[in-house]
Scaffold this active site. Structure first.
Site, PDB file in Angstrom:
ATOM      1  N   ARG A 177      -1.968   4.261  -4.583  1.00 46.07           N
ATOM      2  CA  ARG A 177      -1.160   3.073  -4.258  1.00 46.07           C
ATOM      3  C   ARG A 177      -0.213   2.692  -5.401  1.00 46.07           C
ATOM      4  NH1 ARG A 177      -2.988   5.163  -0.671  1.00 46.07           N
ATOM      5  NH2 ARG A 177      -4.379   4.368   0.939  1.00 46.07           N
ATOM      6  N   SER A 227      -4.683  -2.751   5.624  1.00 47.47           N
ATOM      7  CA  SER A 227      -5.726  -3.031   4.633  1.00 47.47           C
ATOM      8  C   SER A 227      -5.206  -4.054   3.631  1.00 47.47           C
ATOM      9  CB  SER A 227      -6.121  -1.752   3.895  1.00 47.47           C
ATOM     10  OG  SER A 227      -6.684  -0.820   4.789  1.00 47.47           O
ATOM     11  N   GLU A 297      -3.510  -5.036  -1.719  1.00 48.30           N
ATOM     12  CA  GLU A 297      -2.633  -3.909  -1.421  1.00 48.30           C
ATOM     13  C   GLU A 297      -1.321  -4.418  -0.830  1.00 48.30           C
ATOM     14  OE1 GLU A 297      -2.959  -0.196   1.642  1.00 48.30           O
ATOM     15  OE2 GLU A 297      -4.537  -0.366   0.145  1.00 48.30           O
TER      16      GLU A 297
END
EC number: 1.3.1.98
Length: 306
Positions: A177, A227, A297
Protein backbone atom coordinates in the site's frame (compact mmCIF):
# COMPACT_ATOMS: atom_id res chain seq x y z
CA UNK A 1 -16.84 32.24 0.46
CA UNK A 2 -15.34 30.47 -2.54
CA UNK A 3 -12.07 32.34 -3.07
CA UNK A 4 -11.22 30.51 -6.30
CA UNK A 5 -14.19 31.66 -8.39
CA UNK A 6 -11.90 34.25 -10.00
CA UNK A 7 -10.12 31.38 -11.75
CA UNK A 8 -13.22 29.78 -13.27
CA UNK A 9 -12.73 31.32 -16.71
CA UNK A 10 -9.09 30.25 -16.81
CA UNK A 11 -9.99 26.65 -15.99
CA UNK A 12 -12.81 26.78 -18.55
CA UNK A 13 -10.28 27.91 -21.16
CA UNK A 14 -8.26 24.78 -20.38
CA UNK A 15 -10.92 22.05 -19.96
CA UNK A 16 -14.05 23.58 -21.51
CA UNK A 17 -17.13 25.25 -20.02
CA UNK A 18 -18.97 21.99 -19.35
CA UNK A 19 -16.08 20.51 -17.38
CA UNK A 20 -15.92 23.02 -14.51
CA UNK A 21 -18.28 22.69 -11.53
CA UNK A 22 -18.56 25.21 -8.68
CA UNK A 23 -19.22 24.29 -5.02
CA UNK A 24 -19.69 20.68 -6.12
CA UNK A 25 -20.83 18.23 -3.37
CA UNK A 26 -18.13 15.58 -3.07
CA UNK A 27 -20.66 12.99 -1.91
CA UNK A 28 -21.53 12.69 -5.61
CA UNK A 29 -17.96 11.67 -6.38
CA UNK A 30 -17.02 9.18 -3.64
CA UNK A 31 -18.08 5.59 -3.05
CA UNK A 32 -18.79 6.44 0.62
CA UNK A 33 -21.48 8.91 -0.61
CA UNK A 34 -20.37 11.55 1.90
CA UNK A 35 -18.36 14.77 1.76
CA UNK A 36 -18.86 18.52 1.62
CA UNK A 37 -18.46 20.77 -1.43
CA UNK A 38 -15.30 21.32 -3.45
CA UNK A 39 -14.71 24.96 -4.41
CA UNK A 40 -14.08 23.85 -7.99
CA UNK A 41 -14.17 20.43 -9.62
CA UNK A 42 -12.77 20.04 -13.12
CA UNK A 43 -12.72 17.04 -15.45
CA UNK A 44 -9.91 17.24 -18.03
CA UNK A 45 -10.31 15.21 -21.21
CA UNK A 46 -6.64 15.09 -22.27
CA UNK A 47 -3.31 14.64 -20.50
CA UNK A 48 -2.27 18.07 -21.80
CA UNK A 49 -5.25 19.61 -20.00
CA UNK A 50 -4.12 17.91 -16.78
CA UNK A 51 -0.66 19.42 -17.16
CA UNK A 52 -2.02 22.91 -17.92
CA UNK A 53 -4.42 22.72 -14.96
CA UNK A 54 -1.64 21.73 -12.56
CA UNK A 55 0.59 24.55 -13.81
CA UNK A 56 -2.27 27.06 -13.37
CA UNK A 57 -2.76 25.84 -9.80
CA UNK A 58 0.95 25.96 -9.04
CA UNK A 59 1.43 29.46 -10.48
CA UNK A 60 -1.46 30.82 -8.41
CA UNK A 61 -0.88 28.84 -5.18
CA UNK A 62 -4.22 27.04 -5.58
CA UNK A 63 -4.42 23.76 -3.62
CA UNK A 64 -5.43 20.86 -5.86
CA UNK A 65 -6.41 17.24 -5.34
CA UNK A 66 -6.48 14.43 -7.88
CA UNK A 67 -9.26 11.84 -7.75
CA UNK A 68 -10.29 8.93 -9.94
CA UNK A 69 -13.67 7.45 -9.15
CA UNK A 70 -13.39 8.21 -5.43
CA UNK A 71 -13.51 4.59 -4.31
CA UNK A 72 -10.74 4.86 -1.71
CA UNK A 73 -11.54 8.38 -0.59
CA UNK A 74 -13.19 10.01 2.42
CA UNK A 75 -13.90 13.74 2.10
CA UNK A 76 -14.63 15.59 5.34
CA UNK A 77 -17.98 17.36 5.77
CA UNK A 78 -16.49 20.85 5.35
CA UNK A 79 -15.48 20.00 1.80
CA UNK A 80 -12.36 20.94 -0.13
CA UNK A 81 -10.80 24.37 -0.47
CA UNK A 82 -9.20 24.60 -3.87
CA UNK A 83 -9.61 22.50 -6.99
CA UNK A 84 -10.45 18.84 -7.43
CA UNK A 85 -9.11 17.44 -10.71
CA UNK A 86 -11.17 14.37 -11.56
CA UNK A 87 -9.74 11.90 -14.07
CA UNK A 88 -13.15 10.48 -14.99
CA UNK A 89 -12.77 11.26 -18.71
CA UNK A 90 -9.20 9.95 -19.00
CA UNK A 91 -10.01 6.28 -19.47
CA UNK A 92 -8.47 5.21 -22.78
CA UNK A 93 -7.18 1.62 -22.92
CA UNK A 94 -5.19 -0.06 -25.69
CA UNK A 95 -3.61 -3.49 -26.10
CA UNK A 96 -0.23 -3.94 -27.78
CA UNK A 97 0.89 -7.56 -27.84
CA UNK A 98 1.14 -8.73 -24.23
CA UNK A 99 0.97 -5.18 -22.90
CA UNK A 100 -2.09 -3.19 -21.83
CA UNK A 101 -1.69 0.60 -21.74
CA UNK A 102 -4.31 2.57 -19.81
CA UNK A 103 -4.87 6.20 -18.91
CA UNK A 104 -5.05 6.97 -15.21
CA UNK A 105 -8.83 7.31 -15.00
CA UNK A 106 -9.58 3.92 -16.54
CA UNK A 107 -11.46 1.65 -14.10
CA UNK A 108 -9.57 -1.52 -13.22
CA UNK A 109 -12.60 -3.57 -14.25
CA UNK A 110 -12.48 -2.11 -17.78
CA UNK A 111 -8.76 -2.88 -18.05
CA UNK A 112 -9.36 -6.46 -16.91
CA UNK A 113 -12.10 -6.87 -19.50
CA UNK A 114 -9.84 -5.60 -22.29
CA UNK A 115 -7.12 -8.01 -21.15
CA UNK A 116 -9.65 -10.85 -21.13
CA UNK A 117 -10.74 -10.07 -24.72
CA UNK A 118 -7.09 -10.38 -25.78
CA UNK A 119 -6.52 -13.62 -23.80
CA UNK A 120 -4.07 -11.89 -21.47
CA UNK A 121 -3.84 -13.13 -17.88
CA UNK A 122 -2.40 -11.63 -14.71
CA UNK A 123 -4.95 -8.99 -13.76
CA UNK A 124 -7.73 -11.30 -12.61
CA UNK A 125 -7.21 -10.32 -8.95
CA UNK A 126 -7.98 -6.68 -9.81
CA UNK A 127 -11.23 -7.22 -11.68
CA UNK A 128 -13.42 -6.62 -8.63
CA UNK A 129 -11.40 -3.75 -7.17
CA UNK A 130 -13.64 -0.71 -7.70
CA UNK A 131 -10.95 1.91 -8.24
CA UNK A 132 -9.31 3.49 -11.26
CA UNK A 133 -5.82 2.50 -12.31
CA UNK A 134 -4.07 5.71 -11.20
CA UNK A 135 -5.12 5.25 -7.60
CA UNK A 136 -4.44 1.52 -7.78
CA UNK A 137 -0.83 2.09 -8.83
CA UNK A 138 -0.33 4.90 -6.30
CA UNK A 139 -1.24 2.59 -3.41
CA UNK A 140 -0.13 -0.69 -5.03
CA UNK A 141 -3.64 -2.07 -4.69
CA UNK A 142 -4.07 -5.78 -4.27
CA UNK A 143 -6.40 -8.63 -3.40
CA UNK A 144 -6.42 -12.44 -3.30
CA UNK A 145 -2.62 -12.81 -3.37
CA UNK A 146 -2.24 -10.44 -6.31
CA UNK A 147 -1.09 -6.84 -6.42
CA UNK A 148 -0.26 -4.19 -9.00
CA UNK A 149 3.50 -4.61 -8.49
CA UNK A 150 3.28 -8.10 -10.02
CA UNK A 151 2.00 -6.91 -13.39
CA UNK A 152 3.10 -3.29 -13.90
CA UNK A 153 5.92 -2.43 -16.29
CA UNK A 154 5.98 1.37 -16.10
CA UNK A 155 3.96 4.50 -15.35
CA UNK A 156 3.97 7.93 -16.95
CA UNK A 157 3.72 10.54 -14.18
CA UNK A 158 3.69 14.29 -13.70
CA UNK A 159 5.26 16.20 -10.81
CA UNK A 160 4.06 19.36 -9.07
CA UNK A 161 6.05 21.53 -11.50
CA UNK A 162 4.35 20.05 -14.56
CA UNK A 163 7.26 17.84 -15.65
CA UNK A 164 6.15 14.58 -17.30
CA UNK A 165 8.40 11.49 -17.18
CA UNK A 166 8.36 7.70 -17.15
CA UNK A 167 9.07 5.53 -14.11
CA UNK A 168 9.97 1.87 -14.56
CA UNK A 169 8.90 -0.83 -12.13
CA UNK A 170 12.03 -0.48 -9.98
CA UNK A 171 11.70 3.31 -9.80
CA UNK A 172 8.04 3.01 -8.75
CA UNK A 173 9.32 1.26 -5.58
CA UNK A 174 6.02 -0.50 -4.90
CA UNK A 175 5.48 -1.95 -1.42
CA UNK A 176 2.48 -2.82 0.72
CA UNK A 177 0.00 0.00 0.00
CA UNK A 178 2.86 2.37 -0.81
CA UNK A 179 4.92 3.65 -3.74
CA UNK A 180 7.36 6.32 -4.88
CA UNK A 181 4.31 8.11 -6.30
CA UNK A 182 3.04 8.69 -2.76
CA UNK A 183 6.48 9.54 -1.43
CA UNK A 184 7.23 12.22 -4.03
CA UNK A 185 3.62 13.36 -4.64
CA UNK A 186 3.66 12.41 -8.30
CA UNK A 187 0.42 12.03 -10.27
CA UNK A 188 -0.10 8.99 -12.50
CA UNK A 189 -1.09 9.83 -16.09
CA UNK A 190 -0.74 6.48 -17.85
CA UNK A 191 0.17 2.91 -16.91
CA UNK A 192 1.64 0.01 -18.89
CA UNK A 193 0.98 -3.55 -17.68
CA UNK A 194 2.96 -6.55 -18.94
CA UNK A 195 0.72 -9.61 -18.88
CA UNK A 196 0.97 -13.19 -20.15
CA UNK A 197 -0.91 -15.16 -22.77
CA UNK A 198 -3.55 -17.48 -21.38
CA UNK A 199 -6.79 -19.24 -22.30
CA UNK A 200 -9.94 -17.11 -22.37
CA UNK A 201 -11.94 -19.58 -20.26
CA UNK A 202 -9.14 -19.89 -17.68
CA UNK A 203 -9.04 -16.12 -17.19
CA UNK A 204 -12.84 -15.79 -17.19
CA UNK A 205 -13.33 -18.57 -14.64
CA UNK A 206 -10.74 -17.05 -12.30
CA UNK A 207 -12.45 -13.65 -12.50
CA UNK A 208 -15.87 -15.18 -11.84
CA UNK A 209 -14.54 -17.17 -8.87
CA UNK A 210 -12.93 -14.13 -7.22
CA UNK A 211 -16.02 -11.98 -7.81
CA UNK A 212 -18.21 -14.67 -6.27
CA UNK A 213 -15.96 -14.73 -3.19
CA UNK A 214 -16.13 -10.93 -2.96
CA UNK A 215 -19.92 -10.96 -3.13
CA UNK A 216 -20.15 -13.62 -0.42
CA UNK A 217 -17.72 -11.98 2.01
CA UNK A 218 -17.88 -8.22 1.42
CA UNK A 219 -20.75 -5.75 2.08
CA UNK A 220 -20.96 -4.63 -1.54
CA UNK A 221 -24.60 -3.61 -1.10
CA UNK A 222 -23.60 -0.59 1.04
CA UNK A 223 -21.49 2.49 0.26
CA UNK A 224 -17.94 2.09 1.57
CA UNK A 225 -14.33 2.66 0.58
CA UNK A 226 -13.39 -1.01 0.62
CA UNK A 227 -11.02 -2.14 3.35
CA UNK A 228 -10.86 0.71 5.85
CA UNK A 229 -7.57 -0.26 7.51
CA UNK A 230 -4.20 -1.50 6.33
CA UNK A 231 -3.11 -4.95 7.45
CA UNK A 232 -0.94 -4.58 10.58
CA UNK A 233 2.22 -6.66 10.51
CA UNK A 234 1.49 -10.12 11.87
CA UNK A 235 -2.27 -9.54 12.09
CA UNK A 236 -5.45 -9.13 10.08
CA UNK A 237 -7.35 -5.91 10.76
CA UNK A 238 -10.77 -7.54 10.40
CA UNK A 239 -9.94 -10.27 12.95
CA UNK A 240 -8.60 -7.75 15.47
CA UNK A 241 -11.77 -5.66 15.10
CA UNK A 242 -14.04 -8.69 15.41
CA UNK A 243 -12.11 -10.04 18.41
CA UNK A 244 -12.53 -6.64 20.07
CA UNK A 245 -16.28 -7.14 19.80
CA UNK A 246 -16.85 -4.31 17.35
CA UNK A 247 -18.66 -6.12 14.53
CA UNK A 248 -21.89 -4.17 13.95
CA UNK A 249 -20.73 -1.21 16.07
CA UNK A 250 -22.18 2.04 14.76
CA UNK A 251 -21.97 5.81 15.18
CA UNK A 252 -24.70 7.75 13.42
CA UNK A 253 -25.12 6.26 9.96
CA UNK A 254 -21.65 4.65 9.94
CA UNK A 255 -21.27 0.99 10.92
CA UNK A 256 -18.59 -1.67 11.21
CA UNK A 257 -20.00 -4.14 8.71
CA UNK A 258 -21.64 -7.22 10.18
CA UNK A 259 -20.57 -9.11 7.06
CA UNK A 260 -16.87 -8.15 7.14
CA UNK A 261 -15.35 -6.30 10.10
CA UNK A 262 -12.63 -4.77 7.93
CA UNK A 263 -15.21 -2.58 6.22
CA UNK A 264 -16.82 0.54 7.64
CA UNK A 265 -20.00 1.19 5.68
CA UNK A 266 -22.51 3.99 5.21
CA UNK A 267 -25.61 2.19 6.48
CA UNK A 268 -27.72 5.19 5.46
CA UNK A 269 -27.49 8.93 6.08
CA UNK A 270 -23.93 8.85 7.43
CA UNK A 271 -21.78 11.95 7.49
CA UNK A 272 -18.03 11.95 7.03
CA UNK A 273 -17.90 12.90 10.72
CA UNK A 274 -19.76 9.70 11.65
CA UNK A 275 -17.28 7.61 9.67
CA UNK A 276 -14.23 9.41 11.08
CA UNK A 277 -15.53 9.07 14.64
CA UNK A 278 -16.12 5.36 14.13
CA UNK A 279 -12.65 4.90 12.64
CA UNK A 280 -11.11 6.59 15.70
CA UNK A 281 -13.30 4.56 18.07
CA UNK A 282 -12.20 1.30 16.42
CA UNK A 283 -8.53 2.33 16.48
CA UNK A 284 -8.70 3.19 20.19
CA UNK A 285 -10.48 -0.03 21.18
CA UNK A 286 -8.10 -2.25 19.21
CA UNK A 287 -5.14 -0.43 20.73
CA UNK A 288 -6.56 -0.90 24.24
CA UNK A 289 -7.13 -4.63 23.77
CA UNK A 290 -4.23 -5.72 21.56
CA UNK A 291 -1.76 -2.79 21.60
CA UNK A 292 -1.87 -2.79 17.80
CA UNK A 293 -2.06 0.49 15.90
CA UNK A 294 -4.51 0.35 12.98
CA UNK A 295 -3.66 2.71 10.13
CA UNK A 296 -6.29 3.74 7.60
CA UNK A 297 -6.03 2.51 4.04
CA UNK A 298 -8.65 5.02 2.89
CA UNK A 299 -7.35 8.47 1.85
CA UNK A 300 -8.85 11.26 3.99
CA UNK A 301 -8.93 14.84 2.68
CA UNK A 302 -10.87 18.07 3.16
CA UNK A 303 -11.89 20.43 5.94
CA UNK A 304 -13.81 19.83 9.14
CA UNK A 305 -17.31 21.29 9.24
CA UNK A 306 -17.41 24.62 11.06
Amino acid sequence: MNQYKNFIMQFEDIVGNNNVLIDEPMKKHTSFKVGGPADLLITPTTLEQVKDSIILCRNNSIPYYIIGNGSNLLVRDGGIRGVVIKFLKLGDIKVEGDRVIAQSGAPLTNICNEALKSNLGGLEFACGIPGSVGGAVTMNAGAYNGEISQVIESAKVIDKDGNVFLLNKEQLDLGYRMSAIQKYHYIVLEVTFKLHNSEYDTIKNRIMDLNRRRTEKQPLEYPSAGSTFKRPEGHFAAKLIEDTGLKGESIGGAQVSEKHSGFIINKGGATAGDILNLIEFVQNKVMEKFEVDLHTEVRIIGEENN
